[in-house]
Design a protein around this motif. Structure first.
Motif: not given
Ligand code: ADP
Ligand code: ZN
Ligand code: MG
Length: 486
Positions: A61-70, A187-205
């Motif tokens: 699944x990680x490889x699918x994301x890698x392929x999709x983003x080059x 690419x069916x790698x993740x639900x990508x749902x931020x509210x449920x925590x399957x996608x989490x983001x830290x921002x460096x500013x």
């Protein structure tokens, strides 16, 4: 100086939970919302003497994301132990990747005022999640200061996608996250749902004076629970840092938490700051080798990617870019559209317009994501076809839509049942025109005296008299003829 004298510099670190059936290094199922500590075993509980076994699906699944983003998949990558103590981490270390990540480089395009621009990725690496702590309990009237530990999440497969510091605004960060979420979902790698925590983001500013080359001191912002919060937190943080510099102060390198209630960031307790994780290669897992055959297999299983699909929809169906983009929000929604468009191939644009303006407005984001449109693709295709072939007017079509949705009936059946077939018989329409013109001699005279707007009023009257069923083009033509005759 003003805020506009500073340039924001942002790099995002996104954790994305992979949709595997089992955990990273044991056979426990990945579950959400199960009873606490019901999906655990000696491996993910970190008992001594156990051996982790890498889940192949996680890597795929990680490889699918890698392929999709080059992002370039490395033949060899290395798992490392990141050592620290926390009650949600019974092993005392998290298995991650440090200097030999699974994939390197790649990019995600973002939309800017000046068009599209790729945001480069520095890396995509594999890691496992920790457990969850609960600090407040619904059954407590008074806070006790106790915490509960749920280790169901411990060992859940994640990837971390790290961007270069090339994002320049909260809006760009917003677009980056939306695009990235769309990719991991396609690419069916993740639900990508931020509210449920399957996608989490830290921002460096950080910020720097416009035109300056060296990067400013960065602050890492955490506790961002939605894509909108990421945008707001970045905008606030940029303003705060620019203000500090403007007053002659210096930005402190630290981790800050976003507080949505106040719309501000505040420093995290410094105790959790300067950590030395003492990374070292995990002796149990060794080197991860991805051979050409594995990579090839994953590449061959890749679906059409969102940007490619948007471009194809523009080309194949003649849709405006923005419409194709909205339709390609998710794979199921784009599939829905293509099923409807193929069922009425002479007017895919009409089908798209109805979907966008009449159907999507009736459903929320979750339904759009899931392609849960409240009508079957074939039914919309049939409805648009009946408007196109003149059986009903567009106006009647709009009135019919809620009935179609409620009844689930075939449009033809409903049109017949309700007697809504459009009247195109000229003799019949001429009769109505006669009646309306005869009953309104003043307006007719006004039209002949040059008040041409009166025509629109007459059209309205005739349409009303026909119960909305008269063909508007014929009504127009016959009225004009009749009025000009005098
Ligand atoms: P660290 O060593 O602190 O983890 P990294 O170089 O690994 O920092 O970068 C972590 C994230 O921070 C990346 O997304 C990167 O783009 C971003 N980043 C690095 N330097 C800056 C900066 N000066 N301003 C904003 N973001 C930055
Ligand atoms: Zn387990
Ligand atoms: Mg780093």
């Amino acid at each position: 100086m003003a805020l506009s004298d500073y340039e924001p510099v942002i790099g995002l670190e996104v954790h994305c939970q992979l949709k595997t059936r089992t955990k990273s290094f044991c056979a426990c199922p990945v579950v959400f919302g199960a009873p606490p500590n019901s999906a655990v075993c000696p491996v993910c509980l970190g008992y001594p003497g156990v051996l982790p076994v890498l889940n192949r699906e996680m890597v795929t699944l990680a490889m699918r994301v890698a392929l999709a983003t080059g992002s370039e998949i490395q033949e060899r990558s290395v798992f490392a132990r990141k050592n620290y103590f926390y009650p949600d981490l019974p092993k005392g270390y998290q298995i991650s990747q440090l200097d030999r990540p699974l994939a390197v480089g790649g990019h995600v395009p973002v939309r800017t005022s000046g068009g599209e621009r790729p945001i480069r990725l520095s890396r995509i690496h594999l890691e496992e999640d920790a457990g969850k702590l609960m600090h407040e309990f619904p059954w407590d009237d008074v806070p006790t200061g106790a915490s509960l530990v749920d280790l169901n999440r411990a060992g859940t497969p994640l990837i971390e996608i790290v961007s270069e510091p090339e994002i320049r605004s909260g809006d760009e960060a917003w677009d980056y996250l939306n695009r990235l979420r769309r990719i991991v979902r396609y690419v069916d790698a993740s639900d990508g749902n931020m509210e449920e925590g399957s996608l989490r983001c830290d921002a460096n500013v950080s910020v720097r004076r416009k035109g300056a080359v060296p990067l400013g001191t960065k602050v890492e912002v955490k506790n961002l629970n939605s894509i909108n919060h990421v945008r707001k937190a970045i905008e606030h943080e940029v303003e705060r840092q620019a203000g500090t510099l403007d007053r002659g102060g210096a930005v402190v390198q630290e981790t800050r938490l976003w507080h949505p209630e106040t719309g501000t960031t505040r420093p995290m307790r410094s105790k959790e700051e300067a950590m030395d994780y003492r990374y070292f290669p995990d002796p149990d897992l060794g080197t991860l080798e991805v051979d050409g055959e594995w990579k090839q297999g994953v590449a061959e299983s890749m679906p059409e990617l969102p940007d490619a699909r948007v471009a194809r929809l523009v080309l194949q169906y003649g849709l405006p870019l923005a419409d194709a983009d909205t339709i390609c929000l998710s794979r199921p929604l784009a599939d829905w559209f293509e099923a409807a468009a193929l069922a009425h191939p002479s007017n895919p644009k009409g089908v798209a317009n109805w979907l966008l303006s009449e159907l999507l407005s009736r459903i929320g984001d979750a339904d759009r994501q899931a392609g849960r449109v409240p009508l079957a693709p074939a039914a919309l295709a049939r409805l648009v076809a009946r408007i196109d072939d003149g059986t009903i007017s567009g106006k009647i079509g709009k009135e019919l839509l809620p009935l179609l949705i409620d009844s689930g009936k075939d449009p033809d059946e409903l049109i017949r049942e309700k007697g809504l077939v459009q009247v195109t018989d000229e003799g019949e329409i001429r009769g109505v025109v006669e009646g309306v013109v005869g009953a309104n001699p003043q307006q007719a005279a006004a039209f002949r005296a040059g008040k041409t707007q009166a025509l629109g009023w007459f059209v309205g009257q005739v349409m009303k008299a026909s119960g909305g069923k008269a063909n508007p083009a014929i009504v127009n033509r016959l009225l004009k003829e009749r009025l000009e005759q005098g």
